[in-house]
Design a protein around this motif. Sequence first.
Motif, PDB file in Angstrom:
ATOM      1  N   GLU A  11     -26.228 -36.891 116.306  1.00  0.00           N
ATOM      2  CA  GLU A  11     -27.062 -37.256 117.455  1.00  0.00           C
ATOM      3  C   GLU A  11     -28.543 -37.011 117.114  1.00  0.00           C
ATOM      4  OE1 GLU A  11     -27.470 -38.979 121.013  1.00  0.00           O
ATOM      5  OE2 GLU A  11     -25.591 -38.686 119.915  1.00  0.00           O
ATOM      6  N   PRO A  12     -29.405 -38.045 117.238  1.00  0.00           N
ATOM      7  CA  PRO A  12     -30.811 -37.840 116.866  1.00  0.00           C
ATOM      8  C   PRO A  12     -31.474 -36.769 117.726  1.00  0.00           C
ATOM      9  CG  PRO A  12     -30.370 -40.152 117.389  1.00  0.00           C
ATOM     10  CD  PRO A  12     -29.146 -39.388 117.732  1.00  0.00           C
ATOM     11  N   THR A  13     -32.380 -36.067 117.120  1.00  0.00           N
ATOM     12  CA  THR A  13     -33.170 -35.063 117.845  1.00  0.00           C
ATOM     13  C   THR A  13     -34.554 -35.664 118.101  1.00  0.00           C
ATOM     14  OG1 THR A  13     -33.922 -34.121 115.775  1.00  0.00           O
ATOM     15  CG2 THR A  13     -31.983 -33.124 116.758  1.00  0.00           C
ATOM     16  N   PRO A  14     -35.308 -35.120 119.054  1.00  0.00           N
ATOM     17  CA  PRO A  14     -36.641 -35.675 119.301  1.00  0.00           C
ATOM     18  C   PRO A  14     -37.523 -35.532 118.064  1.00  0.00           C
ATOM     19  CG  PRO A  14     -36.006 -34.125 121.025  1.00  0.00           C
ATOM     20  CD  PRO A  14     -34.988 -34.008 119.946  1.00  0.00           C
TER      21      PRO A  14
ATOM     22  N   ARG B 109     -36.407 -34.005 109.420  1.00  0.00           N
ATOM     23  CA  ARG B 109     -36.772 -33.463 110.740  1.00  0.00           C
ATOM     24  C   ARG B 109     -37.909 -34.280 111.343  1.00  0.00           C
ATOM     25  NH1 ARG B 109     -33.101 -29.611 110.931  1.00  0.00           N
ATOM     26  NH2 ARG B 109     -33.087 -27.939 109.379  1.00  0.00           N
ATOM     27  N   GLY B 112     -36.494 -36.981 113.220  1.00  0.00           N
ATOM     28  CA  GLY B 112     -35.558 -36.601 114.276  1.00  0.00           C
ATOM     29  C   GLY B 112     -34.099 -36.753 113.883  1.00  0.00           C
ATOM     30  N   GLY B 114     -30.497 -35.722 113.403  1.00  0.00           N
ATOM     31  CA  GLY B 114     -29.594 -34.650 113.810  1.00  0.00           C
ATOM     32  C   GLY B 114     -28.786 -34.229 112.583  1.00  0.00           C
ATOM     33  N   ASP B 115     -28.274 -33.031 112.542  1.00  0.00           N
ATOM     34  CA  ASP B 115     -27.508 -32.538 111.386  1.00  0.00           C
ATOM     35  C   ASP B 115     -28.297 -32.690 110.079  1.00  0.00           C
ATOM     36  OD1 ASP B 115     -25.516 -32.204 113.205  1.00  0.00           O
ATOM     37  OD2 ASP B 115     -24.458 -34.052 112.667  1.00  0.00           O
TER      38      ASP B 115
END
Lengths: 525, 233
Positions: A11-14, B109, B112, B114-115
């Motif tokens: 799931e993408p993070t900001p 990062r 964005g 994830g993992d």
Amino acid sequence: MSELAVRVGGEPTPVPAARSIRGYTAAVARSRAGAGIGSLLGDVYYAGVMIGVGVLLALGALQQLPVRDAPVAVEGSTSLAGLAAVLMVAVVGAVLGTAGRLGPIGVGGAEATWWLTLPVDRRGLLRGSVWRLPALAALVTGLVAGVLAAVVPAVGNPAQVGLMGALAAATLVITAALVQAWRGSRVAVVAGDVLLATVPVLGAGAVLAGWHPATVPAVPWWTLAPAVLALTGLVWWLDTRLGAIPARSLRESGSVAAHAAGALTSMDSRELGRALTDRTARQSRRRSLRMRLSGGAVRALLTADLLVLLRSPRHLVQIVAGALLPYLVVSTPELAGPAQLALAVLIGGYLATQATGEAARRAEMTPAVDRLLPLSARDVRRAHLVVPATVMTLWAVVALAAVGIWHGEFWPWLVLALVAGPAWAGGALRSAYRPAPSWDKALVSTPMGAVPMGAAAVLARGPDVVIVGQLPALVAVLVGSVPPSVLGVQVATTVVALLWGSSTETRSLMDRLAEAQDATSTPRR
Amino acid sequence: MAKKSSRPAVLRAERLTVGWDGRPVCGAATFSVPAGRAVALVGPNGSGKSTILRAALGLLEPLSGTVSLLGRPVDEREASFRAQVAAVLDDDAWFPALTVAEHLYLVARGHGVGDADDEVEALLDEFGLTGHANALPNTLSSGQRRRLLLAAGLVRPRSLLVLDEPEQRLDSDMRHRLAERLVAEKDAGGAVLIATHDPEMLATVADAALIVADQTRKVTVDEAVDALRPGVL
């Protein structure tokens, strides 16, 4: 824009804020710095001791020699206030032109590769560095203007002149940055160069019109408030435009700025000149010379060195400008004095020396061509001495003629020039073959970035030979005569400077002494 | 070029002329890169392949013509553009204090991902850099640094992957694995624009090709592979 075709990870993070990207990179760099600022001060101390020894030797010699009373300035048409007014135009042109050449906003090296491609607000990435150049311009201009005003009362109140100078410089750089965001850096470069080109015209015009103001027109204190307000407004406007600067402009400027910063770190004016002009230099020539003049390896090298110099108008201008400095001093009543003249000879000579060492510097950077020639490293080094030695001898004849004119005698200064001139070449060669600071050693973390250990020792290579080689000539300028004893010592120091400058030894004297001691203390089996 | 694709064009160039100081370095190029397809640029050194790639990335102002990404003019100043396009050019600049792994974390990062830990670990393994994860890039060989750049291009999400001679400085095994990786990229729906001198890479990855020259022209992949033989271009 639409959805991304290739997803990576879960799931993408900001996307993080640009500020945290900057913070992360800076924090890691700080945590890996291997040495404190005290280590750097050790190098500075060593260089300081060397310079101090030279100065003490000169002072000792001065006390032994008969000091002649300094004459008044030669008949001229300049007044210091007039000169300062014309110089202000030059400073505005130089600040604007330099700001344009440096961007003034740029992102170089790793930041360009790894930051500019991130989908974060680019303004946040740039905010950390955008203030550096305006602040540097303000600091340097403010200090120089303030010190100038303190030394020369005709210029005005030192605090006021320094403050106004700093504000003006910062405003100019911020304006250049706004122009960069709007039309690119070229506009500021052209504007600055045009202003600089008008300086000789203005100077000649002032002389012809007989303009001899006693003081520079003062700027009232109350103008500070609107100046600060205007600067604040420009800064706010620039902040809103930071994101509009294309990556290509940021990369180009960043690359020039990194090159220029490297040149400043190594105190190499030639490298600085290359950094600021290579982007605008001619990329090809109408034809290539077949070097028919050259017969043999040494003559080929000499021809190549001469071509490098003759094809670089910037360096020729540098040599001529350096030679004119002593004339400027002796023709301005407020400036004419032995110490000022010695300083002018030293600064002018160092400027010219750096220009004559260009070919050797290029050979050091790309040694492949020299290695193709059937010459030993020492012979190559000595061959590279010839052009700088010849040019600097001519330079010394012209520059020391100013001293001769001032004192009303010519021949002793001509002889001194012929003997002292070649010594400059030793300095040219030693700084040309100056090794780059070793980045493999521990780094010293400073507010301006990482600095390698031993950087200061590297910086002293070149200036050290100049100081040793020119000491007798400078003493002669200070005492106002050329006694035979000075000539004799000058011959010796010139020989030392030439041998020292053309030496292929890469280890420092301290290293060699330590190794010799180790060798003698190790018991033989 | 291969048979026309009905897939939407991710990147489209129309009569794109590129060059320096107002002088074109090659003939005008017209091409499109659909999703799930790869277009290759071939031509001798200095023919203008990298210049076209830079224009496609918005890093160089075209002399004439247009380039658009997903129907909008290319503008690298937009964060959304940078989110869509991953590029591996001939850059060789590194943060002197950041390790190999930290460079990859910075990119992951920053986009964005994830993992990010798993992704970075997997790519370090794929590119044979696991043993060098804590090394500073300046201590690596040029081939290892090239692997790191490629890993950085793949550690982030994208719709278009632009590669400038990715085979440079890679050993034959790594070239082969990279070609397979790019095929997987297409299978996942990604578009690839690649400049290459490697016939195997070209034959394995490309669906269409352009020979970049004074008269830039579209050719089939087979013709492009033939063109890479000595003495043809």
